[in-house]
Design a protein around this motif. Structure first.
Motif, PDB file in Angstrom:
ATOM      1  N   ALA A 191       0.831  -1.214   0.000  1.00 39.77           N
ATOM      2  CA  ALA A 191       0.000   0.000   0.000  1.00 39.77           C
ATOM      3  C   ALA A 191       0.863   1.262   0.000  1.00 39.77           C
ATOM      4  N   GLN A 192       1.961   1.242   0.729  1.00 42.19           N
ATOM      5  CA  GLN A 192       2.837   2.415   0.745  1.00 42.19           C
ATOM      6  C   GLN A 192       3.455   2.656  -0.631  1.00 42.19           C
ATOM      7  N   PHE A 193       3.848   1.590  -1.308  1.00 35.76           N
ATOM      8  CA  PHE A 193       4.357   1.743  -2.665  1.00 35.76           C
ATOM      9  C   PHE A 193       3.246   2.244  -3.604  1.00 35.76           C
ATOM     10  N   GLU A 194       2.057   1.699  -3.454  1.00 33.86           N
ATOM     11  CA  GLU A 194       0.957   2.067  -4.344  1.00 33.86           C
ATOM     12  C   GLU A 194       0.540   3.526  -4.195  1.00 33.86           C
ATOM     13  N   GLU A 195       0.798   4.122  -3.037  1.00 34.87           N
ATOM     14  CA  GLU A 195       0.492   5.537  -2.829  1.00 34.87           C
ATOM     15  C   GLU A 195       1.265   6.425  -3.798  1.00 34.87           C
ATOM     16  N   THR A 196       2.421   5.955  -4.246  1.00 32.41           N
ATOM     17  CA  THR A 196       3.247   6.727  -5.171  1.00 32.41           C
ATOM     18  C   THR A 196       3.332   6.044  -6.537  1.00 32.41           C
ATOM     19  N   GLU A 197       2.297   5.283  -6.864  1.00 25.27           N
ATOM     20  CA  GLU A 197       2.292   4.472  -8.078  1.00 25.27           C
ATOM     21  C   GLU A 197       2.624   5.261  -9.335  1.00 25.27           C
ATOM     22  N   GLU A 198       2.138   6.481  -9.438  1.00 26.37           N
ATOM     23  CA  GLU A 198       2.383   7.271 -10.644  1.00 26.37           C
ATOM     24  C   GLU A 198       3.861   7.604 -10.832  1.00 26.37           C
ATOM     25  N   GLN A 199       4.643   7.501  -9.760  1.00 23.95           N
ATOM     26  CA  GLN A 199       6.070   7.796  -9.841  1.00 23.95           C
ATOM     27  C   GLN A 199       6.910   6.540 -10.080  1.00 23.95           C
ATOM     28  N   LEU A 200       6.267   5.384 -10.070  1.00 26.29           N
ATOM     29  CA  LEU A 200       7.011   4.132 -10.150  1.00 26.29           C
ATOM     30  C   LEU A 200       6.888   3.489 -11.521  1.00 26.29           C
ATOM     31  N   ASP A 201       7.940   2.818 -11.905  1.00 28.48           N
ATOM     32  CA  ASP A 201       8.011   2.076 -13.154  1.00 28.48           C
ATOM     33  C   ASP A 201       7.062   0.868 -13.096  1.00 28.48           C
ATOM     34  N   GLY A 202       6.423   0.542 -14.201  1.00 26.64           N
ATOM     35  CA  GLY A 202       5.505  -0.586 -14.261  1.00 26.64           C
ATOM     36  C   GLY A 202       6.175  -1.913 -13.946  1.00 26.64           C
ATOM     37  N   TYR A 203       7.404  -2.089 -14.400  1.00 27.52           N
ATOM     38  CA  TYR A 203       8.139  -3.325 -14.118  1.00 27.52           C
ATOM     39  C   TYR A 203       8.423  -3.453 -12.628  1.00 27.52           C
ATOM     40  N   LEU A 204       8.761  -2.345 -11.981  1.00 29.67           N
ATOM     41  CA  LEU A 204       8.988  -2.332 -10.543  1.00 29.67           C
ATOM     42  C   LEU A 204       7.711  -2.715  -9.810  1.00 29.67           C
ATOM     43  N   LEU A 205       6.589  -2.155 -10.220  1.00 31.74           N
ATOM     44  CA  LEU A 205       5.314  -2.487  -9.590  1.00 31.74           C
ATOM     45  C   LEU A 205       4.956  -3.956  -9.789  1.00 31.74           C
ATOM     46  N   GLU A 206       5.307  -4.506 -10.951  1.00 37.51           N
ATOM     47  CA  GLU A 206       5.061  -5.931 -11.200  1.00 37.51           C
ATOM     48  C   GLU A 206       5.858  -6.782 -10.213  1.00 37.51           C
ATOM     49  N   LYS A 207       7.117  -6.445  -9.996  1.00 42.83           N
ATOM     50  CA  LYS A 207       7.953  -7.191  -9.059  1.00 42.83           C
ATOM     51  C   LYS A 207       7.408  -7.087  -7.635  1.00 42.83           C
ATOM     52  N   LEU A 208       6.946  -5.912  -7.274  1.00 45.45           N
ATOM     53  CA  LEU A 208       6.361  -5.703  -5.955  1.00 45.45           C
ATOM     54  C   LEU A 208       5.112  -6.567  -5.790  1.00 45.45           C
ATOM     55  N   THR A 209       4.222  -6.513  -6.761  1.00 42.03           N
ATOM     56  CA  THR A 209       2.963  -7.247  -6.701  1.00 42.03           C
ATOM     57  C   THR A 209       3.199  -8.749  -6.684  1.00 42.03           C
ATOM     58  N   THR A 210       4.105  -9.211  -7.524  1.00 43.04           N
ATOM     59  CA  THR A 210       4.388 -10.639  -7.595  1.00 43.04           C
ATOM     60  C   THR A 210       5.043 -11.136  -6.315  1.00 43.04           C
ATOM     61  N   SER A 211       5.943 -10.356  -5.753  1.00 42.74           N
ATOM     62  CA  SER A 211       6.576 -10.783  -4.497  1.00 42.74           C
ATOM     63  C   SER A 211       5.528 -10.879  -3.389  1.00 42.74           C
ATOM     64  N   ALA A 212       4.628  -9.922  -3.328  1.00 39.66           N
ATOM     65  CA  ALA A 212       3.569  -9.947  -2.314  1.00 39.66           C
ATOM     66  C   ALA A 212       2.648 -11.145  -2.521  1.00 39.66           C
ATOM     67  N   LEU A 213       2.321 -11.448  -3.755  1.00 36.74           N
ATOM     68  CA  LEU A 213       1.473 -12.610  -4.038  1.00 36.74           C
ATOM     69  C   LEU A 213       2.125 -13.881  -3.497  1.00 36.74           C
ATOM     70  N   HIS A 214       3.417 -14.035  -3.724  1.00 33.64           N
ATOM     71  CA  HIS A 214       4.116 -15.235  -3.259  1.00 33.64           C
ATOM     72  C   HIS A 214       4.204 -15.280  -1.727  1.00 33.64           C
ATOM     73  N   ILE A 215       4.461 -14.155  -1.104  1.00 33.02           N
ATOM     74  CA  ILE A 215       4.494 -14.124   0.363  1.00 33.02           C
ATOM     75  C   ILE A 215       3.127 -14.505   0.910  1.00 33.02           C
ATOM     76  N   ASN A 216       2.087 -13.913   0.344  1.00 26.84           N
ATOM     77  CA  ASN A 216       0.733 -14.190   0.819  1.00 26.84           C
ATOM     78  C   ASN A 216       0.343 -15.643   0.597  1.00 26.84           C
ATOM     79  N   ALA A 217       0.743 -16.217  -0.522  1.00 28.51           N
ATOM     80  CA  ALA A 217       0.463 -17.631  -0.782  1.00 28.51           C
ATOM     81  C   ALA A 217       1.213 -18.523   0.204  1.00 28.51           C
ATOM     82  N   ALA A 218       2.431 -18.123   0.556  1.00 32.54           N
ATOM     83  CA  ALA A 218       3.232 -18.920   1.485  1.00 32.54           C
ATOM     84  C   ALA A 218       2.590 -19.020   2.864  1.00 32.54           C
ATOM     85  N   VAL A 219       1.849 -17.981   3.251  1.00 31.61           N
ATOM     86  CA  VAL A 219       1.196 -18.004   4.569  1.00 31.61           C
ATOM     87  C   VAL A 219      -0.291 -18.313   4.486  1.00 31.61           C
ATOM     88  N   GLY A 220      -0.744 -18.718   3.301  1.00 39.00           N
ATOM     89  CA  GLY A 220      -2.126 -19.166   3.154  1.00 39.00           C
ATOM     90  C   GLY A 220      -3.157 -18.086   2.907  1.00 39.00           C
TER      91      GLY A 220
END
Length: 99
Positions: free
Chosen positions: A39-68
């Protein structure tokens, strides 16, 4: 937003914690902290590269899947933690180039 490199480092810590979280409380804490960082990264989404946001989102998806807290697509916890750490490594590299 806090320093993006600090947040990426904490995301790395959370991925590692996801591998050892056993109680519902620990799993919920990892999930909530991960969502907060995203959420903190998404607050500045317009300033961030799309590839960077993809890495952020994908890493979070994997962390969340790891904990169910997300679908695991048939993969075990260690797979998701490893995938998250790889995505976070790329995220950190992208952030360091942007400084």
């Amino acid at each position: 937003m806090n320093d993006p490199m600090i947040l990426a480092a904490r995301l790395d810590d959370l991925a590692k914690l996801a591998s050892t979280a056993t109680t519902d409380f620990e799993k919920a804490a990892v999930y909530a902290a991960t969502r907060s960082i995203v959420a903190q990264f998404e607050e500045t989404e317009e300033q961030l590269d799309g590839y960077l946001l993809e890495k952020l989102t994908t890493s979070a998806l994997h962390i969340n899947a790891a904990v169910g807290y997300d679908i695991d697509n048939g993969h075990d916890r260690s797979h998701h933690v490893s995938a998250a750490l790889g995505q976070i490594s790329t995220l950190k590299s992208l952030l360091s180039k942007g400084e």
